[in-house]
Design a protein around this motif. Sequence first.
Motif, PDB file in Angstrom:
ATOM      1  N   GLY A   1     100.345  26.016  56.015  1.00  0.00           N
ATOM      2  CA  GLY A   1      99.106  26.318  55.304  1.00  0.00           C
ATOM      3  C   GLY A   1      98.129  25.168  55.201  1.00  0.00           C
ATOM      4  O   GLY A   1      96.979  25.370  54.808  1.00  0.00           O
ATOM      5  N   TYR A   2      98.558  23.943  55.546  1.00  0.00           N
ATOM      6  CA  TYR A   2      97.651  22.794  55.469  1.00  0.00           C
ATOM      7  C   TYR A   2      96.789  22.708  56.722  1.00  0.00           C
ATOM      8  O   TYR A   2      97.263  22.887  57.841  1.00  0.00           O
ATOM      9  N   GLY A   3      95.519  22.427  56.509  1.00  0.00           N
ATOM     10  CA  GLY A   3      94.601  22.155  57.603  1.00  0.00           C
ATOM     11  C   GLY A   3      93.806  20.902  57.277  1.00  0.00           C
ATOM     12  O   GLY A   3      93.949  20.315  56.205  1.00  0.00           O
ATOM     13  N   GLY A   4      92.948  20.510  58.216  1.00  0.00           N
ATOM     14  CA  GLY A   4      92.144  19.311  57.997  1.00  0.00           C
ATOM     15  C   GLY A   4      90.689  19.532  58.351  1.00  0.00           C
ATOM     16  O   GLY A   4      90.372  20.254  59.301  1.00  0.00           O
ATOM     17  N   PHE A   5      89.798  18.904  57.568  1.00  0.00           N
ATOM     18  CA  PHE A   5      88.366  18.976  57.831  1.00  0.00           C
ATOM     19  C   PHE A   5      87.870  17.549  58.048  1.00  0.00           C
ATOM     20  O   PHE A   5      87.721  16.785  57.097  1.00  0.00           O
ATOM     21  N   PRO A   6      87.656  17.141  59.306  1.00  0.00           N
ATOM     22  CA  PRO A   6      87.286  15.748  59.573  1.00  0.00           C
ATOM     23  C   PRO A   6      85.820  15.461  59.272  1.00  0.00           C
ATOM     24  O   PRO A   6      84.936  16.265  59.579  1.00  0.00           O
ATOM     25  N   VAL A   7      85.569  14.317  58.670  1.00  0.00           N
ATOM     26  CA  VAL A   7      84.213  13.860  58.364  1.00  0.00           C
ATOM     27  C   VAL A   7      84.094  12.408  58.810  1.00  0.00           C
ATOM     28  O   VAL A   7      84.933  11.575  58.463  1.00  0.00           O
ATOM     29  N   SER A   8      83.052  12.115  59.590  1.00  0.00           N
ATOM     30  CA  SER A   8      82.830  10.729  60.020  1.00  0.00           C
ATOM     31  C   SER A   8      81.868  10.046  59.055  1.00  0.00           C
ATOM     32  O   SER A   8      81.277  10.684  58.184  1.00  0.00           O
ATOM     33  N   GLY A   9      81.704   8.760  59.208  1.00  0.00           N
ATOM     34  CA  GLY A   9      80.809   8.026  58.323  1.00  0.00           C
ATOM     35  C   GLY A   9      80.105   6.878  59.025  1.00  0.00           C
ATOM     36  O   GLY A   9      80.572   6.380  60.054  1.00  0.00           O
ATOM     37  N   GLN A  10      78.959   6.495  58.466  1.00  0.00           N
ATOM     38  CA  GLN A  10      78.198   5.356  58.983  1.00  0.00           C
ATOM     39  C   GLN A  10      77.633   4.564  57.812  1.00  0.00           C
ATOM     40  O   GLN A  10      77.353   5.121  56.739  1.00  0.00           O
ATOM     41  N   TRP A  11      77.454   3.270  58.024  1.00  0.00           N
ATOM     42  CA  TRP A  11      76.845   2.385  57.028  1.00  0.00           C
ATOM     43  C   TRP A  11      75.550   1.785  57.572  1.00  0.00           C
ATOM     44  O   TRP A  11      75.438   1.524  58.774  1.00  0.00           O
ATOM     45  N   LEU A  12      74.619   1.533  56.676  1.00  0.00           N
ATOM     46  CA  LEU A  12      73.555   0.573  56.957  1.00  0.00           C
ATOM     47  C   LEU A  12      74.059  -0.776  56.488  1.00  0.00           C
ATOM     48  O   LEU A  12      74.531  -0.915  55.355  1.00  0.00           O
ATOM     49  N   VAL A  13      73.982  -1.785  57.349  1.00  0.00           N
ATOM     50  CA  VAL A  13      74.547  -3.101  57.052  1.00  0.00           C
ATOM     51  C   VAL A  13      73.460  -4.162  57.123  1.00  0.00           C
ATOM     52  O   VAL A  13      72.663  -4.191  58.067  1.00  0.00           O
ATOM     53  N   CYS A  14      73.443  -5.037  56.113  1.00  0.00           N
ATOM     54  CA  CYS A  14      72.536  -6.187  56.108  1.00  0.00           C
ATOM     55  C   CYS A  14      73.368  -7.456  55.922  1.00  0.00           C
ATOM     56  O   CYS A  14      74.175  -7.534  54.988  1.00  0.00           O
ATOM     57  N   GLN A  15      73.142  -8.426  56.800  1.00  0.00           N
ATOM     58  CA  GLN A  15      73.847  -9.703  56.693  1.00  0.00           C
ATOM     59  C   GLN A  15      72.877 -10.886  56.603  1.00  0.00           C
ATOM     60  O   GLN A  15      73.269 -12.028  56.836  1.00  0.00           O
ATOM     61  N   LYS A  16      71.614 -10.597  56.261  1.00  0.00           N
ATOM     62  CA  LYS A  16      70.636 -11.667  56.094  1.00  0.00           C
ATOM     63  C   LYS A  16      70.901 -12.394  54.776  1.00  0.00           C
ATOM     64  O   LYS A  16      70.836 -11.771  53.706  1.00  0.00           O
ATOM     65  N   PRO A  17      71.209 -13.691  54.819  1.00  0.00           N
ATOM     66  CA  PRO A  17      71.617 -14.412  53.610  1.00  0.00           C
ATOM     67  C   PRO A  17      70.629 -14.306  52.456  1.00  0.00           C
ATOM     68  O   PRO A  17      71.042 -14.192  51.295  1.00  0.00           O
ATOM     69  N   ASP A  18      69.299 -14.353  52.743  1.00  0.00           N
ATOM     70  CA  ASP A  18      68.337 -14.350  51.646  1.00  0.00           C
ATOM     71  C   ASP A  18      68.320 -13.018  50.903  1.00  0.00           C
ATOM     72  O   ASP A  18      67.901 -12.955  49.733  1.00  0.00           O
ATOM     73  N   ILE A  19      68.768 -11.933  51.547  1.00  0.00           N
ATOM     74  CA  ILE A  19      68.869 -10.634  50.875  1.00  0.00           C
ATOM     75  C   ILE A  19      70.240 -10.471  50.239  1.00  0.00           C
ATOM     76  O   ILE A  19      70.354 -10.072  49.074  1.00  0.00           O
ATOM     77  N   VAL A  20      71.280 -10.814  50.986  1.00  0.00           N
ATOM     78  CA  VAL A  20      72.655 -10.635  50.505  1.00  0.00           C
ATOM     79  C   VAL A  20      72.883 -11.379  49.196  1.00  0.00           C
ATOM     80  O   VAL A  20      73.516 -10.860  48.270  1.00  0.00           O
ATOM     81  N   GLN A  21      72.346 -12.596  49.083  1.00  0.00           N
ATOM     82  CA  GLN A  21      72.619 -13.408  47.897  1.00  0.00           C
ATOM     83  C   GLN A  21      71.918 -12.906  46.634  1.00  0.00           C
ATOM     84  O   GLN A  21      72.211 -13.355  45.529  1.00  0.00           O
ATOM     85  N   LYS A  22      71.000 -11.946  46.783  1.00  0.00           N
ATOM     86  CA  LYS A  22      70.287 -11.416  45.618  1.00  0.00           C
ATOM     87  C   LYS A  22      70.972 -10.204  45.001  1.00  0.00           C
ATOM     88  O   LYS A  22      70.486  -9.668  43.994  1.00  0.00           O
TER      89      LYS A  22
END
Length: 496
Positions: A260-281
Amino acid sequence: MAVRQADIVLVGGGVMSATLGMMLRQLDPSLDIVMLERLDHVAHESTDGWNNAGTGHAGYCELNYTPETDDGDVAIERALKINAQFEVSLQFWSYLVEQGILPEPSSFINRTPHQSFVWGEKDVAFLKRRYERLSAHHLFREMEYTENPEELEAWMPLVVHHRDPMQRVAATRIKHGSDVDFGSLTRSMVKWLETQPNFELMLSSPVHYIDQRDNGRWKLRVKNQKTGELTKLEAGFVFLGAGGGALPLLQKSGIDEARGYGGFPVSGQWLVCQKPDIVQKHHSKVYGKAPIGAPPMSVPHLDTRIINGEPALLFGPFAGFTTRFLKQGSVFDLIGSVRATNLRPMLSVSKSNMDLTRYLIGEVFQSHADRVNSLRNFFPDAQEGDWKLQMAGQRVQIIKQTEEGGGKLEFGTEIVAAKDGTLAALLGASPGASTAANAMIDVLERCFPEKIRSEQWQARMKALVPSYGQSLVDDAELLDAVRARTLSTLKLGLDS
C-alpha cells in the motif's frame, strides 16, 4: 561464491544509517556491521549540505508545524513533538563530542537564530497567536516577538531594509537555533566507525537483490559499480536508510508491511549567494508562510548556511516535479514503484491534490527573474546577478493507503518495520535528518525489543541520551537540565 555473514546491514550511507550504526556500536561493540552505499562516497544524496535546508528543525521558525485551526487558534502539538525529538539528537551529538568521536562542534553545527517573518494583517495576527501559545510552554519559553522596526532592523537587516514602511510586519526569534551540516556530521560518524573492528563500508555498491530466508535471515546481492564484483551478504537485521531509494528496496523485500505504500517525488532548487558583503549582513534562518498548495519542504526561507566550513546565503527551496527518487537516480524510478497494492492509493492522491500539482507546474516554469522576485519578499534589495540557481536534493513524500483503500499524501517521516523485527525502512522527508536520533531509537525499540529492555542496553541508552524514556514535553526540569548541557557542549548558547 562465499557469503559474507554479518549481524547488521545498513543500506545507504546517509545520516539515518550512520546514526543507527553509531548507536548499535555504542550499545554492543561486538556486532558485525556492514554499510552499503551506491555512490563512491557517503552522505552525498539527501544528507549532503547542499541538498537539504540544514535547519536544525526544532519547530522554532517553521510555521507549517503550527497550523491554524478552524476556530482561529493555533495547534502547537506537532511543534512540541518535533522540538523534543530534535533535543534527542542534540543529546546524542553532545555525547559523541564528549567522547571524542565527533570533532569540534563548529565543523557540523553552528548557532544560527531561528526566526519567523510575516507580513499583512492576517498573518501578523496568526504569528502573534502562535507566539502566545508556544512561549507559554517550557520548550519555547525563550521565544521573542516583535513588530518594532528598530528591533526588526537588528534581528534581520536584509529583510527589513527598504521595505514599505506602511506594510505591517512581525517576527519571532529563538536565539539558540542552529544550522547543521548533516553531510559533515555523517562523514565524521562514518570515519570513526571505519576505525572500529567489525565494521565494513562498501562504496559504489547498490543492492540488486534482497530476500528473506526460511530461517529469518536476509540475503542480499551487491554489485560493485567500478569493478563489477558481485558480493553476497547475509544478515540477521537489515535497515533501509537509502533516502528515496528506500521505497523500491522495501518493495523488493516483500514484507507484508510494505503493502500500500507509494512515493511522490519532489525535486528542489536553491538561490545561492556567496558574496561576502551580502552574506555577512544576515545571520539567521528566516522562515515565512508557504504558498497555498505547496508541500512543507517548499516553505520559503532565507538562510545563513555554513557548508564544509564556507558561509553562504540560501533562499528557497523552489520545488519541481521529477520521476527520480534520488538525485542520481533513474527517470523510471516512479513508474518502477507502481504495484497492484499501491496503484489505487497513488491514483487517489494524484486526483485529490490538484493544488499541489498546479503549484509544482508553476514552480517548474519559473524564470530566474521570477525566483528573485520571490526572494524580494524576504530581501527587498536582492539583485539577480548576486544569486545563482543550484539543485537541491530529491524528496519522496509518502503515499499511504487509507482504511477505505484510497491514498493519503504524508509529509513527515515514517518507520516501516517487519513484524519479526528483522528489517526496517525509513520513508518520507521533513523533518528528516534533524530527528534522526529519535527515529533510530524507534527502530531499536521495534526491532531489538528484548535487548533494549535489558539492563545493559538501558544503561547505555541513558548515557547516549540522558532523557531516554522520559518526556521533555511534560518535564520542564528535565528539559532545562539536558538543554543546558547540549547548548554548552555544542557551543550553541549565547555564552559559548
